[in-house]
Enzyme design. Structure first.
Site, PDB file in Angstrom:
ATOM      1  CE  LYS A   3      -2.296  -0.325   8.378  1.00 17.44           C
ATOM      2  NZ  LYS A   3      -3.040  -1.538   8.008  1.00 17.44           N
ATOM      3  CG  ASN A   4      -1.362  -1.610   4.299  1.00 20.36           C
ATOM      4  OD1 ASN A   4      -1.590  -1.843   5.482  1.00 20.36           O
ATOM      5  ND2 ASN A   4      -2.208  -0.950   3.523  1.00 20.36           N
ATOM      6  CB  CYS A   9     -10.907  -0.746   9.645  1.00 17.56           C
ATOM      7  SG  CYS A   9      -9.518   0.124  10.355  1.00 17.56           S
ATOM      8  NE  ARG A  41     -11.649  -5.098   5.370  1.00 17.10           N
ATOM      9  CZ  ARG A  41     -10.593  -4.477   5.889  1.00 17.10           C
ATOM     10  NH1 ARG A  41     -10.692  -3.870   7.051  1.00 17.10           N
ATOM     11  NH2 ARG A  41      -9.442  -4.442   5.253  1.00 17.10           N
ATOM     12  CG  ASP A 101      -5.876   2.260   2.975  1.00 19.38           C
ATOM     13  OD1 ASP A 101      -7.046   1.876   3.128  1.00 19.38           O
ATOM     14  OD2 ASP A 101      -4.896   1.505   3.069  1.00 19.38           O
ATOM     15  NE  ARG A 122      -5.643  -1.599  13.198  1.00 20.14           N
ATOM     16  CZ  ARG A 122      -6.335  -1.572  12.069  1.00 20.14           C
ATOM     17  NH1 ARG A 122      -7.516  -1.020  12.023  1.00 20.14           N
ATOM     18  NH2 ARG A 122      -5.857  -2.122  10.965  1.00 20.14           N
TER      19      ARG A 122
HETATM   20  C1  UD1 Z   1      -5.451  -4.066   1.913  1.00 20.54           C
HETATM   21  C2  UD1 Z   1      -4.836  -3.045   2.843  1.00 20.54           C
HETATM   22  C3  UD1 Z   1      -5.862  -1.966   3.192  1.00 20.54           C
HETATM   23  C4  UD1 Z   1      -6.435  -1.359   1.912  1.00 20.54           C
HETATM   24  C5  UD1 Z   1      -6.937  -2.448   0.971  1.00 20.54           C
HETATM   25  C6  UD1 Z   1      -7.366  -1.901  -0.383  1.00 20.54           C
HETATM   26  C7  UD1 Z   1      -3.230  -4.342   4.097  1.00 20.54           C
HETATM   27  C8  UD1 Z   1      -2.816  -4.921   5.394  1.00 20.54           C
HETATM   28  N1  UD1 Z   1      -4.410  -3.717   4.061  1.00 20.54           N
HETATM   29  O1  UD1 Z   1      -6.530  -4.668   2.604  1.00 20.54           O
HETATM   30  O2  UD1 Z   1      -5.195  -0.956   3.949  1.00 20.54           O
HETATM   31  O3  UD1 Z   1      -7.518  -0.514   2.252  1.00 20.54           O
HETATM   32  O4  UD1 Z   1      -5.904  -3.413   0.728  1.00 20.54           O
HETATM   33  O5  UD1 Z   1      -6.323  -1.223  -0.988  1.00 20.54           O
HETATM   34  O6  UD1 Z   1      -2.501  -4.390   3.115  1.00 20.54           O
HETATM   35  N2  UD1 Z   1     -12.620  -8.887  -1.000  1.00 20.54           N
HETATM   36  C9  UD1 Z   1     -13.499  -9.925  -1.191  1.00 20.54           C
HETATM   37  N3  UD1 Z   1     -13.065 -11.195  -0.939  1.00 20.54           N
HETATM   38  C10 UD1 Z   1     -11.803 -11.465  -0.540  1.00 20.54           C
HETATM   39  C11 UD1 Z   1     -10.900 -10.403  -0.356  1.00 20.54           C
HETATM   40  C12 UD1 Z   1     -11.338  -9.108  -0.596  1.00 20.54           C
HETATM   41  O7  UD1 Z   1     -14.646  -9.715  -1.557  1.00 20.54           O
HETATM   42  O8  UD1 Z   1     -11.477 -12.638  -0.348  1.00 20.54           O
HETATM   43  C13 UD1 Z   1     -13.082  -7.504  -1.220  1.00 20.54           C
HETATM   44  C14 UD1 Z   1     -13.051  -6.695   0.102  1.00 20.54           C
HETATM   45  O9  UD1 Z   1     -14.224  -6.919   0.845  1.00 20.54           O
HETATM   46  C15 UD1 Z   1     -12.937  -5.297  -0.417  1.00 20.54           C
HETATM   47  C16 UD1 Z   1     -12.069  -5.443  -1.665  1.00 20.54           C
HETATM   48  O10 UD1 Z   1     -12.152  -6.821  -2.037  1.00 20.54           O
HETATM   49  O11 UD1 Z   1     -14.195  -4.797  -0.774  1.00 20.54           O
HETATM   50  C17 UD1 Z   1     -10.620  -5.052  -1.466  1.00 20.54           C
HETATM   51  O12 UD1 Z   1     -10.068  -5.832  -0.456  1.00 20.54           O
HETATM   52  P1  UD1 Z   1      -8.515  -6.234  -0.443  1.00 20.54           P
HETATM   53  O13 UD1 Z   1      -7.823  -5.672  -1.645  1.00 20.54           O
HETATM   54  O14 UD1 Z   1      -8.450  -7.701  -0.219  1.00 20.54           O
HETATM   55  O15 UD1 Z   1      -8.013  -5.454   0.844  1.00 20.54           O
HETATM   56  P2  UD1 Z   1      -7.201  -6.028   2.066  1.00 20.54           P
HETATM   57  O16 UD1 Z   1      -6.116  -6.923   1.570  1.00 20.54           O
HETATM   58  O17 UD1 Z   1      -8.112  -6.493   3.116  1.00 20.54           O
END
Ligand code: UD1
Length: 428
Positions: A22-23, A116, A121, A305, A397
């Site tokens: 998925k990711n 989720c 986030r 995850d 999902r």
């Molecule tokens: C992706 C994965 C999700 C996984 C996560 C962490 C996809 C579609 N989803 O989510 O399944 O749980 O990586 O491995 O690939 N953060 C900020 N600011 C930002 C971006 C992130 O503060 O601009 C924080 C988030 O709130 C969170 C942490 O960084 O606490 C990790 O987020 P991130 O690595 O960005 O996860 P996703 O890309 O949303």
């Protein structure tokens, strides 16, 4: 209300094929918008998040069709750079279209992405990074308006190795008129898969899989055919299912090398695991040993995850297992539901302690996020008797043919009506 009805207490035995990730599929689908062409993406899981990515491409003017696990995507007629809020709000990964739209049009109009409910986030790291490449970002009443008449090279260092921000940098940098050097990049294998897809489109990218990625922007892009990598989170979920229930499973079409810390934890808990070239097998007696400390971390650490599925696997382990969640601020929503099975779990701040119990009892529970809902299914599979898990839309999902695969392993699971109808409304 629709529920998964599970008659638990049976070992899991057999062989199943793991689906595409998925990711990885989601950023790859977003990438098809970066250049108008035809694409063939094989091994795309049939899950609602992928369908939603297809809806976004169609809303922008493109077309998507599925045959088996292959998607044919045509983005030649994509003319719009605005994604409707109704689609943005349904999935966090919708924000990945930002970089692709900037590369294609030098403009993108979005709203805050959904996803989720795991706590705050934000997308500040995404927006700061695209600003460094020459994008002006205006936030107005929930809208995010980005304009980049001339994307340029930049040296960018992420404050945190965010998966999505790293992907958005790649997607934007391929359209830059210069070189982008990204430091403190996330190293998740799905990012490498996106990078390889962009390379198949003609992009010039070096350093994939490391924390410094160099993108020489402006290389001519074209259509491509690509096969998505195996889903390592689905792999880990099925391993945790067998670990907790006991049994003997073989998962094919997947590579254990991307989930080393998960395999280590399951081995510490007493499972026998074998990694083949394209297969992972696991044998478990059912009652495991507790694992002293599982702390989630960016790749190559323990994946956040898999925190909930691993917790479900250890509910009956002898001793105390401790979890530390370091990535998301609210990722223990499953705990209250797991307690309904008789699990003993204490949460203090970002830590959870599981005191293994001899046996679980069946329960009626409600999943409120994707991996949390998976953990409830895993607990129900261990509890002798009939359980019902609602919130199926969360499972849809991210898990392709979940019931079919579990049935192939000997589980008794089907969809039906929640027998009591006693749950609060189907939220989110
Ligand atoms: C992706 C994965 C999700 C996984 C996560 C962490 C996809 C579609 N989803 O989510 O399944 O749980 O990586 O491995 O690939 N953060 C900020 N600011 C930002 C971006 C992130 O503060 O601009 C924080 C988030 O709130 C969170 C942490 O960084 O606490 C990790 O987020 P991130 O690595 O960005 O996860 P996703 O890309 O949303």
């Amino acid at each position: 209300m629709e529920a998964l009805l599970i008659d638990g207490g049976r070992p899991l035995k057999g062989c199943i094929a793991i689906s595409g990730s998925k990711n990885a599929a989601l950023p790859i689908l977003a990438a098809t918008v970066a250049h108008g062409a035809q694409y063939t993406i094989s091994r795309c899981p049939a899950i609602t998040d992928v369908a939603l990515a297809g809806e976004i491409i169609e809303a922008l003017g493109g077309s998507v069709s599925r045959r088996g696990d292959t998607l044919r995507v045509d983005t030649r007629n994509v003319r719009r750079h605005a994604i409707p809020g109704s689609l943005m709000g349904r999935m966090r990964a919708s924000v990945l279209f930002l970089g692709a739209l900037l590369t294609r049009f030098g403009a993108a109009a979005l709203t805050m992405p959904g996803g989720c409910p795991l706590g705050r986030r934000p997308i500040d790291l995404h927006l700061d990074a695209v600003a460094r490449m020459g994008t002006s970002v205006v936030l107005r009443e929930g809208s995010i308006l980005c304009e980049a008449p001339a994307l340029h090279g930049a040296a960018i260092e992420l404050l945190f190795p965010s998966v999505g921000a790293t992907e958005n940098v790649l997607l934007t940098a391929v359209g830059c008129g210069g070189t982008v050097v990204l430091q403190n990049a996330a190293r998740e294998p799905e990012i490498e898969d996106l990078g390889r897809f962009l390379q198949a489109m003609g992009a010039d990218i070096a350093g994939l899989g490391t924390d410094t990625i160099t993108i020489r922007g402006g290389a001519p892009l074209h259509g491509a055919s690509y096969t998505v990598m195996a889903d390592r989170i689905e792999t880990a979920t099925f391993l945790c299912a067998c670990a907790g229930c006991g049994g003997d499973v073989a998962l094919t079409g997947t590579d254990g090398k991307y989930i080393g810390p998960v395999l280590d934890a399951l081995t510490d808990a007493g499972c026998e695991i074998c990694r083949g070239r394209d297969t992972v097998t696991l044998r478990s007696e059912g009652r495991l040993r507790a694992v002293s400390e599982i702390a989630t971390a960016p790749y190559p650490g323990f994946p956040t995850d898999v925190q909930a599925p691993m917790m479900a696997a250890l509910l009956r382990a002898r001793g105390e297992s401790r979890f530390a969640e370091t990535i998301f601020e609210r990722r223990f929503a499953h705990v209250a539901q797991l307690r309904k099975f008789g699990a003993e779990i204490e949460v203090v701040g970002a830590g959870a302690t599981v005191r293994g119990v001899e046996a679980l009892r069946p329960a009626l529970v409600e999943g409120t996020d994707l991996r949390g809902a998976a953990s409830l299914v895993l607990a129900a599979l261990q509890a002798p008797g009939e359980s019902a898990v609602t919130g199926i839309k969360h499972l849809r999902r991210g898990y392709d043919k979940l019931e079919e695969k579990l049935r192939a392993l000997g589980a008794s699971i089907c969809t039906g009506k929640n027998p009591t109808g006693n749950f609060p409304s189907d939220r989110v």
